[in-house]
Design a protein around this motif. Structure first.
Motif, mmCIF file in Angstrom:
data_model
loop_
_atom_site.group_PDB
_atom_site.id
_atom_site.type_symbol
_atom_site.label_atom_id
_atom_site.label_comp_id
_atom_site.label_asym_id
_atom_site.label_seq_id
_atom_site.Cartn_x
_atom_site.Cartn_y
_atom_site.Cartn_z
ATOM 1 N N TRP A 68 -79.005 106.570 -91.005
ATOM 2 C CA TRP A 68 -80.140 105.691 -91.336
ATOM 3 C C TRP A 68 -79.813 104.728 -92.472
ATOM 4 C CZ3 TRP A 68 -85.408 105.914 -89.541
ATOM 5 C CH2 TRP A 68 -86.345 105.251 -90.335
ATOM 6 N N ALA A 101 -82.312 104.881 -85.885
ATOM 7 C CA ALA A 101 -83.199 106.021 -86.109
ATOM 8 C C ALA A 101 -82.889 107.223 -85.236
ATOM 9 C CB ALA A 101 -84.660 105.608 -85.892
ATOM 10 N N SER A 139 -90.471 99.584 -86.157
ATOM 11 C CA SER A 139 -90.993 100.927 -86.433
ATOM 12 C C SER A 139 -90.734 101.886 -85.277
ATOM 13 C CB SER A 139 -92.486 100.914 -86.788
ATOM 14 O OG SER A 139 -92.713 100.196 -87.980
ATOM 15 N N LEU A 140 -89.682 101.624 -84.505
ATOM 16 C CA LEU A 140 -89.284 102.584 -83.473
ATOM 17 C C LEU A 140 -88.864 103.889 -84.144
ATOM 18 C CD1 LEU A 140 -87.162 100.318 -81.094
ATOM 19 C CD2 LEU A 140 -89.612 100.828 -81.012
ATOM 20 N N ASP A 141 -89.160 104.999 -83.482
ATOM 21 C CA ASP A 141 -88.943 106.299 -84.121
ATOM 22 C C ASP A 141 -87.949 107.170 -83.369
ATOM 23 O OD1 ASP A 141 -89.410 108.327 -86.042
ATOM 24 O OD2 ASP A 141 -90.815 109.312 -84.695
ATOM 25 N N ASN A 142 -88.102 107.277 -82.042
ATOM 26 C CA ASN A 142 -87.251 108.196 -81.293
ATOM 27 C C ASN A 142 -87.179 107.750 -79.837
ATOM 28 O OD1 ASN A 142 -85.690 110.533 -80.726
ATOM 29 N ND2 ASN A 142 -86.853 111.697 -82.246
ATOM 30 N N ASN A 200 -92.964 104.658 -80.917
ATOM 31 C CA ASN A 200 -93.146 103.757 -82.049
ATOM 32 C C ASN A 200 -94.134 104.400 -83.008
ATOM 33 O OD1 ASN A 200 -94.303 101.553 -83.714
ATOM 34 N ND2 ASN A 200 -92.976 100.248 -82.477
ATOM 35 N N ASP A 212 -83.113 100.979 -83.027
ATOM 36 C CA ASP A 212 -83.056 100.397 -84.369
ATOM 37 C C ASP A 212 -84.491 100.164 -84.825
ATOM 38 O OD1 ASP A 212 -82.869 98.619 -86.602
ATOM 39 O OD2 ASP A 212 -80.846 98.071 -85.969
ATOM 40 N N THR A 213 -84.946 100.976 -85.762
ATOM 41 C CA THR A 213 -86.352 100.936 -86.145
ATOM 42 C C THR A 213 -86.732 99.637 -86.841
ATOM 43 O OG1 THR A 213 -88.127 102.192 -87.219
ATOM 44 C CG2 THR A 213 -86.028 102.102 -88.379
ATOM 45 N N GLY A 264 -86.519 96.797 -84.086
ATOM 46 C CA GLY A 264 -87.289 97.056 -82.865
ATOM 47 C C GLY A 264 -86.451 96.922 -81.612
ATOM 48 N N HIS A 313 -90.871 100.014 -92.229
ATOM 49 C CA HIS A 313 -89.476 99.902 -91.803
ATOM 50 C C HIS A 313 -89.141 98.621 -91.053
ATOM 51 C CE1 HIS A 313 -89.007 103.950 -93.178
ATOM 52 N NE2 HIS A 313 -89.733 104.473 -92.220
#
Length: 229
Positions: free
Chosen positions: A44, A70, A109-112, A125, A84-85, A88, A191
């Protein structure tokens, strides 16, 4: 990751004590074992994707040039997919060469992500409280679920004549709500590239005063953003 940067092996039977494999990697986050039995994951804080030989242990950078990677996941063809958070982006990586291709441009703000047995890619997201399905060939995205708010914490109401505005510390975003129509606006989200916002938890301020967000990161709370009310 934020409260520690250490990789452990845990005995699922609870017989052997945890084995520390490696520490201070640079923010290892959502990881997965690859077909070569190496552990692949994003770093990260370094903008890199790495693989780890958990037996040696040894870390090797696979690809770099990300803003905030992320999470990673493999498809059935051996492609490594990275979210890539900050940007996006959903990115396909060749784990052998490190070559990258941006396949889908989504919101920050992507998470997983998760990939099913048909190689359909599902991306979450955190700021949208949402999940999208992404076609790995075309990059087309279909929104499966989304929320107007993600994780609302403290709120405050400011009245300006006949207009009421509700200020929401939404943890993964800073949002406002029109008190008459319910319309939600988003001044900032966590983020996102170029945005400074750290987990807004509560809202401070009185009528006629600036609105001040209190964010939580690490050990304490402290005021951050101000907006004239």
């Amino acid at each position: 990751m934020f409260l520690g940067d250490t990789l452990y092996e845990i005995d699922v039977e609870g017989v052997k004590p945890p084995r520390m494999i490696m520490e201070k990697m640079g923010g290892l986050n959502g990881f997965e074992f690859g077909p070569d039995d190496m552990l692949y994951g994003p770093l990260w804080f370094k903008g890199q994707v790495a693989k780890i030989d958990v037996d040696k242990p040894e870390l090797t950078v696979v690809a770099d040039g990300f803003k905030i990677p992320a999470a990673v996941n493999f498809d059935s063809k051996g492609n490594l997919w990275v979210v890539d958070t900050a940007l996006g982006q959903l990115v396909r990586v060749d784990p052998k060469t490190g070559a990258k291709k941006m396949v889908a441009q989504l919101k920050p703000s992507l998470d997983n992500l998760a990939i099913d047995d048909k190689d359909r890619i599902f991306v979450s997201n955190m700021a949208d409280n949402g999940i999208q399905e992404v076609d790995p060939e075309t990059g087309a995205a279909k929104q499966l679920i989304i929320g107007k708010l993600a994780l609302p914490g403290g709120i405050g109401v400011v009245s300006d004549g006949a207009k009421d505005t509700i200020y929401v510390a939404d943890v993964f975003a800073y949002r406002t709500v029109d008190g008459a129509t319910g319309e939600v606006s988003e001044p900032a989200r966590m983020h996102a590239d170029g945005v400074t916002l750290e987990y807004p938890m509560s809202r401070q301020g009185r009528r006629g005063d600036p609105v001040e967000l209190v964010h939580r990161h690490g050990a304490g709370d402290r005021p951050q953003d101000r907006q004239d009310a």
